[in-house]
Design a protein around this motif. Structure first.
Motif, PDB file in Angstrom:
ATOM      1  N   GLN A   1       3.177  49.724  -2.599  1.00 38.81           N
ATOM      2  CA  GLN A   1       3.755  50.183  -3.861  1.00 38.81           C
ATOM      3  C   GLN A   1       3.738  49.059  -4.910  1.00 38.81           C
ATOM      4  O   GLN A   1       3.420  49.287  -6.078  1.00 38.81           O
ATOM      5  N   PHE A   2       4.033  47.830  -4.474  1.00 35.81           N
ATOM      6  CA  PHE A   2       4.029  46.698  -5.394  1.00 35.81           C
ATOM      7  C   PHE A   2       2.620  46.440  -5.923  1.00 35.81           C
ATOM      8  O   PHE A   2       2.434  46.233  -7.128  1.00 35.81           O
ATOM      9  N   ASP A   3       1.617  46.452  -5.041  1.00 33.83           N
ATOM     10  CA  ASP A   3       0.235  46.223  -5.481  1.00 33.83           C
ATOM     11  C   ASP A   3      -0.203  47.272  -6.489  1.00 33.83           C
ATOM     12  O   ASP A   3      -0.889  46.959  -7.473  1.00 33.83           O
ATOM     13  N   ASN A   4       0.163  48.518  -6.268  1.00 29.46           N
ATOM     14  CA  ASN A   4      -0.180  49.574  -7.230  1.00 29.46           C
ATOM     15  C   ASN A   4       0.477  49.315  -8.580  1.00 29.46           C
ATOM     16  O   ASN A   4      -0.139  49.503  -9.626  1.00 29.46           O
ATOM     17  N   TRP A   5       1.711  48.859  -8.555  1.00 29.48           N
ATOM     18  CA  TRP A   5       2.423  48.539  -9.797  1.00 29.48           C
ATOM     19  C   TRP A   5       1.768  47.358 -10.507  1.00 29.48           C
ATOM     20  O   TRP A   5       1.581  47.371 -11.724  1.00 29.48           O
ATOM     21  N   VAL A   6       1.387  46.323  -9.754  1.00 29.39           N
ATOM     22  CA  VAL A   6       0.719  45.146 -10.340  1.00 29.39           C
ATOM     23  C   VAL A   6      -0.555  45.574 -11.053  1.00 29.39           C
ATOM     24  O   VAL A   6      -0.850  45.113 -12.166  1.00 29.39           O
TER      25      VAL A   6
ATOM     26  N   GLU B   1      -1.224  48.147 -12.603  1.00 29.38           N
ATOM     27  CA  GLU B   1      -0.960  48.777 -13.897  1.00 29.38           C
ATOM     28  C   GLU B   1      -0.890  47.737 -15.011  1.00 29.38           C
ATOM     29  O   GLU B   1      -1.119  48.062 -16.174  1.00 29.38           O
TER      30      GLU B   1
ATOM     31  N   ALA C   1       4.046  44.958 -16.320  1.00 30.29           N
ATOM     32  CA  ALA C   1       5.322  44.281 -16.067  1.00 30.29           C
ATOM     33  C   ALA C   1       5.862  43.721 -17.375  1.00 30.29           C
ATOM     34  O   ALA C   1       5.114  43.159 -18.174  1.00 30.29           O
TER      35      ALA C   1
ATOM     36  N   ARG D   1       1.765  37.252  -5.408  1.00 26.11           N
ATOM     37  CA  ARG D   1       0.649  38.164  -5.674  1.00 26.11           C
ATOM     38  C   ARG D   1      -0.638  37.598  -5.063  1.00 26.11           C
ATOM     39  O   ARG D   1      -0.828  36.391  -5.009  1.00 26.11           O
TER      40      ARG D   1
ATOM     41  N   ASN E   1      -1.419  40.280 -17.973  1.00 27.10           N
ATOM     42  CA  ASN E   1      -0.041  40.750 -18.113  1.00 27.10           C
ATOM     43  C   ASN E   1       0.869  39.620 -18.597  1.00 27.10           C
ATOM     44  O   ASN E   1       1.681  39.801 -19.505  1.00 27.10           O
TER      45      ASN E   1
END
Length: 133
Positions: free
Chosen positions: A13-18, A20, A23, A49, A60
């Motif tokens: 879930q974190f990798d998918n958010w990254v 995007e 942040a 990461r 980002n």
């Protein structure tokens, strides 16, 4: 729904958010970063990461105002399987062995701040979203 407990960290879930690349900067962190940078300190950003997220991370960071750091350190293939504490301790050790002193460290997880080669001064931010054990 609000929960007084943080969720256990979910890597997928974190990798998918990254990926995007959306942040947001934590405003007090950015302000501290800017102030410390003006004082002439070397700025090293150490994150859990993965190295394959370098480009999106740089984009980002700069988009939200974190610019002109001296080094961005991410997890490489040789860091697979290391706990967050072990990984960050190893990287801080390398920094110290290069002749730097770690004066301050800011993190939202205890794993950012503990272990070996810790800073003279540490600043723990709250993170109600997740907890890295």
């Amino acid at each position: 729904m609000y929960s007084p407990r943080s969720e256990i960290f979910d890597h997928v879930q974190f990798d998918n958010w990254v990926l995007e690349g959306m942040a947001q900067a934590i405003k007090p962190s950015l302000k501290l970063y800017e102030e410390v940078s003006k004082l002439g300190f070397k700025m090293f950003l150490l994150t859990g990461r993965a190295e394959n997220k370098r480009s999106i991370t740089i984009n980002n960071l700069t988009k939200v105002g974190f610019e002109n750091w001296d080094r961005l350190i991410l997890r490489g293939a040789d860091d697979d399987g290391k706990t967050a504490v072990a990984f960050k301790s190893d990287k801080r050790k390398q920094i110290v062995e290069e002749g730097f002193r770690i004066i301050g460290n800011l993190g939202d997880q205890w794993s950012d701040l503990i272990g070996s080669y810790v800073s003279i001064r540490s600043f723990k931010l709250s993170n109600p979203m997740y907890f890295i054990s």
